[in-house]
Design a protein around this motif. Structure first.
Motif: not given
Length: 357
Positions: A242-267
């Motif tokens: 986030f110290s890099i100028p112009a960076v507005k988001s950082v996510s790991f793995g699927l990032g926000e997309g993991i919130s759309e999965l069921y637990g058995h899919e995300a694990n």
């Protein structure tokens, strides 16, 4: 006051302004006796350098690194490494108006308030992406130290605006990284950058800009690195990213997309590959509980469109305290994403080195 220091085990400090005499970095607490490949460092610096094509700012800087201390005969001495890069192609007159008229999307207004108008606005001053040049040098050193431990860092352009490359495979291999990084514009799909380039060129012709995403993988980090809560791999690495100028988001793995999965899919289910523990998927990006699990650490960085555009924009004049309009002059990138790939790699390498040093 303005602090530009970072690190718990290694010590990192940057200095300078975009249109000052020089910019640089001091790296402390590195091991002695590390033989540096200066040709590789030059290659990494060239990946970030401006003026290479019409997609980047025409400002021409060689980004030649002058090592002032800490290295003799290309070998680290154990003393802090001080490296400087002299600025040579400044057009400071382009920024005289910006002491009064605040650029939308830039640091101008909040910096004016915080530093009472004494901050250097020329080329963004200490807020400029120009300051990532010495960080690429520091990151290049970190990557070479990590390589001796078998750890490989590589990133690619995941997207420019809404044109996407494919993502890293769950079992991304070192050879895949090396092949990708042989390209001037690293993508996993060979032909996708042609479409990205069309989007950038359209923005440039319209006096506009575009952003995008960069996906980075760190291979061969052993399981067990990191901590829960306040010093997880995610939080530690994000503080640099986030110290890099112009960076507005950082996510790991699927990032926000993991919130759309069921637990058995995300694990990410474990299995033994001979004596090695692996996972069938890598939705969590190689990190669970803030600690590495032995799979590739994969994360994505979102970069906003370059705020300096030549279109007429609404803003304020802080001297007259009136609403006004501003048409930004000067030399600016229509898209900084291609040049930022090596910066993301560098920050990732520094963060991981700091955690395993």
């Amino acid at each position: 006051m303005m602090s530009s220091n970072w690190g718990q085990n290694i010590e990192l400090s940057i200095f300078g302004e975009s249109h000052g005499k020089a910019i640089g970095v001091v790296i402390g607490n590195l091991p002695a006796g590390i033989k540096l490949d200066m040709d590789d460092i030059h290659k990494q610096m060239k990946r970030r350098a401006p003026g290479l094509n019409k997609m980047s700012t025409p400002r021409k800087e060689a980004d030649e690194v002058h090592i002032m201390s800490g290295v003799i005969d290309d070998t680290t001495t154990g003393a802090p490494i001080c490296a400087m890069i002299y600025n040579s192609d400044q057009h400071s007159k382009d920024y005289s108006l910006l002491k009064e008229c605040m650029r939308p999307g830039h640091s101008d207004y909040p910096a004016f308030v915080k530093y009472k108008g004494f901050n250097d606005v020329r080329g963004g001053g200490h807020f400029s992406g120009r300051l990532t040049a010495p960080l690429v040098f520091a990151g290049s050193v970190a990557k070479q130290i990590l390589r001796q431990k078998g750890i490989i860092v590589g990133a690619h352009i995941l997207s420019i605006k809404d044109v996407y490359d494919q993502r890293f495979d769950v079992n991304v291999h070192e050879k895949d990284i090396e092949k990708m990084l042989e390209k001037q514009y690293p993508t996993l799909c060979d032909d996708v950058f042609e479409h990205m380039q069309e989007v950038i060129e359209e923005a440039r012709n319209n006096q506009n800009s575009v952003g995008g995403k960069i996906e980075c993988a760190i291979l061969n980090v052993p399981a067990g690195i990191g901590n829960p809560f306040f010093d997880s791999i995610e939080s530690h690495m994000s503080s640099l990213l986030f110290s890099i100028p112009a960076v507005k988001s950082v996510s790991f793995g699927l990032g926000e997309g993991i919130s759309e999965l069921y637990g058995h899919e995300a694990n990410d289910e474990y299995y033994y590959d001979k004596d090695n523990v692996k996972t069938k998927t890598n939705h969590n990006g190689g990190i669970t509980g803030g600690i590495s699990n032995g799979m590739p650490i994969v994360f994505t960085v979102g970069i906003k469109p370059t705020p300096s555009i030549s279109q007429l924009q609404q803003t304020i004049n802080i001297k007259t305290k009136e609403n006004t309009q501003l048409e930004i002059k000067g030399r600016h990138d229509p898209c900084i994403v291609p040049r930022a790939v090596v910066v993301v790699e560098s920050m990732a390498a520094l963060a991981i080195l700091d955690m395993i040093r």
